[in-house]
Write an enzyme that holds these catalytic residues in place. Sequence first.
Site, mmCIF file in Angstrom:
data_model
loop_
_atom_site.group_PDB
_atom_site.id
_atom_site.type_symbol
_atom_site.label_atom_id
_atom_site.label_comp_id
_atom_site.label_asym_id
_atom_site.label_seq_id
_atom_site.Cartn_x
_atom_site.Cartn_y
_atom_site.Cartn_z
ATOM 1 N N ASP A 40 0.849 -1.184 0.000
ATOM 2 C CA ASP A 40 0.000 0.000 0.000
ATOM 3 C C ASP A 40 0.884 1.234 0.000
ATOM 4 O O ASP A 40 1.895 1.272 0.700
ATOM 5 C CB ASP A 40 -0.878 0.001 1.256
ATOM 6 C CG ASP A 40 -2.101 -0.869 1.055
ATOM 7 O OD1 ASP A 40 -2.584 -0.927 -0.087
ATOM 8 O OD2 ASP A 40 -2.537 -1.503 2.030
ATOM 9 N N ASP B 30 -6.153 -4.531 5.586
ATOM 10 C CA ASP B 30 -6.830 -4.427 6.874
ATOM 11 C C ASP B 30 -8.344 -4.357 6.745
ATOM 12 O O ASP B 30 -9.069 -4.798 7.614
ATOM 13 C CB ASP B 30 -6.294 -3.239 7.677
ATOM 14 C CG ASP B 30 -6.361 -1.950 6.886
ATOM 15 O OD1 ASP B 30 -6.886 -1.972 5.742
ATOM 16 O OD2 ASP B 30 -5.886 -0.925 7.387
ATOM 17 N N GLN C 286 -18.258 19.442 5.685
ATOM 18 C CA GLN C 286 -19.160 20.283 4.906
ATOM 19 C C GLN C 286 -18.393 21.434 4.260
ATOM 20 O O GLN C 286 -18.501 21.686 3.072
ATOM 21 C CB GLN C 286 -20.273 20.856 5.790
ATOM 22 C CG GLN C 286 -21.399 19.880 6.076
ATOM 23 C CD GLN C 286 -20.994 18.856 7.124
ATOM 24 O OE1 GLN C 286 -20.336 19.198 8.110
ATOM 25 N NE2 GLN C 286 -21.364 17.595 6.899
ATOM 26 N N GLU D 166 -0.564 17.337 8.147
ATOM 27 C CA GLU D 166 -0.495 18.311 7.058
ATOM 28 C C GLU D 166 -0.326 19.712 7.634
ATOM 29 O O GLU D 166 0.512 20.491 7.196
ATOM 30 C CB GLU D 166 -1.762 18.271 6.195
ATOM 31 C CG GLU D 166 -1.911 17.048 5.334
ATOM 32 C CD GLU D 166 -2.701 15.941 6.004
ATOM 33 O OE1 GLU D 166 -2.802 15.964 7.260
ATOM 34 O OE2 GLU D 166 -3.200 15.046 5.291
ATOM 35 N N ARG E 201 -15.096 21.847 4.051
ATOM 36 C CA ARG E 201 -13.855 21.374 3.425
ATOM 37 C C ARG E 201 -12.747 22.429 3.512
ATOM 38 O O ARG E 201 -11.965 22.617 2.604
ATOM 39 C CB ARG E 201 -14.085 20.962 1.973
ATOM 40 C CG ARG E 201 -14.959 19.697 1.876
ATOM 41 C CD ARG E 201 -14.876 19.085 0.519
ATOM 42 N NE ARG E 201 -15.506 19.961 -0.465
ATOM 43 C CZ ARG E 201 -15.079 20.099 -1.708
ATOM 44 N NH1 ARG E 201 -14.030 19.441 -2.115
ATOM 45 N NH2 ARG E 201 -15.709 20.906 -2.543
ATOM 46 N N MET E 202 -12.744 23.190 4.615
ATOM 47 C CA MET E 202 -11.626 24.113 4.842
ATOM 48 C C MET E 202 -11.542 24.423 6.329
ATOM 49 O O MET E 202 -12.436 24.102 7.102
ATOM 50 C CB MET E 202 -11.811 25.404 4.037
ATOM 51 C CG MET E 202 -13.106 26.124 4.312
ATOM 52 S SD MET E 202 -13.319 27.447 3.117
ATOM 53 C CE MET E 202 -14.910 28.058 3.601
ATOM 54 N N SER E 203 -10.398 25.002 6.702
ATOM 55 C CA SER E 203 -10.228 25.403 8.089
ATOM 56 C C SER E 203 -9.527 26.759 8.083
ATOM 57 O O SER E 203 -9.120 27.241 7.029
ATOM 58 C CB SER E 203 -9.386 24.372 8.842
ATOM 59 O OG SER E 203 -8.094 24.303 8.254
ATOM 60 N N PHE F 289 -11.686 22.279 10.700
ATOM 61 C CA PHE F 289 -12.048 21.658 9.425
ATOM 62 C C PHE F 289 -13.331 20.863 9.596
ATOM 63 O O PHE F 289 -13.557 20.241 10.619
ATOM 64 C CB PHE F 289 -10.917 20.710 8.991
ATOM 65 C CG PHE F 289 -11.208 19.983 7.713
ATOM 66 C CD1 PHE F 289 -10.906 20.574 6.490
ATOM 67 C CD2 PHE F 289 -11.783 18.726 7.731
ATOM 68 C CE1 PHE F 289 -11.170 19.905 5.316
ATOM 69 C CE2 PHE F 289 -12.056 18.055 6.556
ATOM 70 C CZ PHE F 289 -11.749 18.644 5.338
#
Lengths: 548, 691
Positions: free
Chosen positions: B325, B527, B393, B366, B395-397, B390
């Site tokens: 993976d 897994d 809904q 990140e 999709r940002m912080s 974050f």
Amino acid sequence: MAGWLFVLTLIAALVAVYRPFGDHMYRVVSGTRHSAVERGVYRLVGVDASAGQTWGVYARSVLAFSAVSILFLYAFLRVQDRLWLSLGLPAVGDHIAWNTAVSFVTNTNWQAYSGESTMGHLVQMAGLAVQNFVSAGVGIAVAVVLMRGFAARNAETLGNFLVDLTRITLRILLPLSVLFAVVFMVGGVVQNLSGGTDVTTLTGATQHITGGPVASQEAIKELGTNGGGFYNANSAHPFENPSAWTNWVQIFLILLIPFSLPRVFGRMVGQNRQGYAIAAVMAILALGSVALTVGFEIHGAGTVPQAVGAAMEGKETRFGVANSATFAAATTLTSTGAVNSFHDSYTALGGMMPMVNMMLGEVAPGGVGSGLYGMLILATITVFVAGLMVGRTPEYLGKKIQAREIKLASLYFLVTPLIVLGGTAAAFGTGNASTALNEGPHGLSEVLYAFTSAGNNNGSAFAGITVNTPWWDIALGLAMLLGRFLPLILVLALAGSLARRQPVPESDGTLPTHRPLFVGMVAGVTVVLVALTFLPALALGPLAEGLS
Amino acid sequence: MTTTLNDLIEVDPAPEPPAKPVKAGLLDPRQLLRSVPDALRKLDPRVMWRNPVMFIVEVGAVFTTVLSMAQPSLFAWLITIWLWLTVVFANLAEAVAEGRGKAQAATLRSARQDTVAHLTDGRDIAAPQLQQGDLVIVEAGQVIPGDGDVVEGIASVDESAITGESAPVIRESGGDRSAVTGGTRVLSDRIVVRITQRPGESFVDRMIALVEGANRQKTPNEIALNILLAALTIIFLLAVVTLQPLAIFSKAYQAAAPDTAALDGHGVTGIVLVSLLVCLIPTTIGALLSAIGIAGMDRLVQRNVLAMSGRAVEAAGDVNTLLLDKTGTITLGNRQAASFVPLQGVDPEVLAEAARLSSLADETPEGRSIVALAGGGDVPAPASAQWVPFSAQTRMSGVDLGGRRIRKGAASAVLKWAGVRDAEVDEIVDRISSGGGTPLVVAENDRVLGVIHLKDVVKPGMRERFGEMRRMGIRTVMITGDNPRTAAAIAAEAGVDDFLAEATPEDKIAYIRTEQQGGRLVAMTGDGTNDAPALAQADVGVAMNTGTSAAKEAGNMVDLDSDPTKLIEIVEIGKQLLITRGALTTFSIANDIAKYFAIIPAMFAAVYPGLDTLNIMRLHSPGSAILSAVVFNAIVIVFLIPLALRGVRYRPSSASRLLSRNLLIYGLGGVVAPFLGIKLIDLLIQLIPGI
């Protein structure tokens, strides 16, 4: 010097023919186009040339064919007095007939009789010589099946026995035999149907000069690693092997097919280097053996050899020591068993070498076909032991070597010691060794040699024992029969098992089986695993004699 | 899963250096002593029978014991004692190997406490009575009564009892982290678990059985090797038995030769025949073979990997293709900020500062990498900062600092929030995406400042490791959900041989099948439940312990540390196991040469004095020669026990190099060592009067 030249030219000739002759044999055994004669044979015996056989069917075909051959030859020998060209000789006795029938069908050509005083010309030509061809053909066919097993992927069938036998006989054995029969005639080998001529010698005595179709039989005797001489003296007889150069040709013929078969193997599995590797193992063992034999004979211990500079007893002066010793090595390294000198008269250690050659399993290069399959099984065992050391479960030419393969290969190696040592022990245990002329270590060597020769289908003899007694004829007959067909069945089974396997692709993690290291390992395994089994017995025979 | 992997990477940031030999379990001399009773118990012929080579030695020892009692002599008794010791040493090797597993099993047993299961229907039953499908409630502080899947709730679980890892892990219903193991303890919250095990077949039960080697089955290669060893034994048995008539014949011929301890008028004495036989048959490898197998499994256990069968370990050595993976194995678990790309007219410093401010409260890897790239977090955030976390809904912080509202996130979301459209932003975002990176757009109020370029970071050392694999003949294949272009970029950087992009579970199975049809063996880790079919299809399927029960059932190994990188180590352990087996077999067979040179002259030199030429070691007397060979044969087993347990040294390299190296050490060494060993022993033994 002459000895060196003799050996070196032999090597050069074998190297020269390796590729062209090997390629020719490859085309013969892999071709699918059949000549009119071949198609005629197939129709006659009712075989479909394109129908493949599984290993089991193939094995049954081989066994059935051989059983019929033995019965036919036995009957032939028993009624020879009623047939043409019997030269007035009586029918062959029952135990000798059994022994001889088995001997020629198993490619052993052990001769418990004296050719010129037992066999008429018709039996020699239509009985014994025929088996010289087909028994050689059977050996090559079985080796080819094993090669097909390695080359196949997920296959059930491995070719057709009668097709293989026909093509091998008609395209390889027959043409070469005709050619070399002519060569031998040119060299002075007799070829007639004469019953012999009585002449008066200078001293006034009458001597019987034999005749017979010798040259035609001589070629296949060597080419098919048969070894059964027309005359009792075999290739020591001037009518069978008149000169030094015919001697050279005979040795060349003995080694021709066995040393070229690795090429067929290489072609078959698609990697010529694998063929070279196998040929190299054979060559190393053969050269070592020739060097030792010649060395022991030239520098042999003993009063007489020391006095005359070499062991000349039992050797023909027209060949000399080196050429005789080379012949002795060649004939026992293969399953030929023809002789041009008297092995019993060799120095103790020099006489041990032919025995050791046979004990190795006749793999360097061995009998036609049988040598190659023996060597491939040794290579398989080597792969199994050493292959683990590269960190993978063993594989040879992409075929995993697992329990079934090892079981078959192990049984293969059990058979010969069982026959040789079991037979020798039985001879001493039952008191049948008492027929030995010599006592002590040399007498032991003679008995050991007899069973080694029979069990390995060689056919040469140390002599010294009266072997045409019922006990010996039956015991050696059984030794030859089991020594031929048990391994042969095991080889076919192994081929069947390998053919079914899906090959594993080669990678850097794969044990390379074409490098010098592997070649050395197979040679080492052959010596350590196979020859050492016989060391205790050898110690009481030739070693005890030679080291005293 | 991401969290767990990441945690692991924190623990072990750099993969171990490639040349590191697989670590050895140490052999404690006290363990040898502790195993003696077990070794003696194994003398029972019904147990010995399983090992044909050593069984023959035992039969021989019984035989010489009888002979020694009938005709006592010092020589006879010494041989007899050493033959028995040979058998005991062989048993000792196996007992020691098993003993190490037993210690592990004891720890595991303590984890299997008697617990009471609280069923959802209100009944309380003892844990062993639980059936498959039962629903049990487990609350904080309680021990989970059996293996199963969480069907309701979320909890932190202490799994140290089986993994040895003290940090708790999160288990929750649904998804790939739903599996719980019996014997582990819930630390917080409450979960409902559906039991998936059959009674008495829990994971811990299986572990105990495995480490104890209770139902150890011979592997295919072991079976094949056993056949070869048995065949060799029969051949040598034949050689020894058939020697007798020949010896009698020879002795009769040289009737004047004196009788010796080895040879009299009745032939070779029984004691010496047995000695010869025992020395020739492959006792060394016969004695150590099962210990090697057990130790191989044990080396996996020490790395917290449980192999469900020895067959799987063997297959690991044979693997041709490794499916790895991408995330967590080849790359660090998370993407890292690689660069800031400001829009035209924006000061790079401004962009970096905005990016830093927006990420100060972002504890994801990140986020931390953005702060690190922007010059570190040592400048504290203003107290007035209002963090905007974050969410799926938005999709940002980001952060609100009075009038400054800074956001970072997915391009479309941020552009929509800022209410702008900008071709330049689109162009930068496209460029980053196509190169395999992830673009995060940064905006302040209604102005877009630029883009943060996040990219996958290939773990250090992986390239070398894959190169090494290639030299071992193993292809590495990267599995990723990324698009082909991204995947190709990472694959090239990591140096894998192939990649499978946008991989679905079906793709994986198809890939494995294709490889297998070409005759190749495939190893993979997995897994999730959807990995289960692929794990089952693979020849070596390593399930992560964090994974679902389905995955653990399907694979043939479980990694308790849930470290996918370990696949590489597993392959190395598999190879090491096979090499050890081959090396000791070669050694064992090569030993025979010297033994012949010791025993044959000893047996027959009295009859044929010339045979003393073969006594190249110049051993003291026939008696001392035979005894020395027998003693060497026994002692070499003890000397090799540590090697059998530890495995021979393994360095990943090509087959040719491995072969030459091992052949030199174990082949040539096997020829030479007994010459020295037997001579040394003889020097001591000749001091014994009467030998």
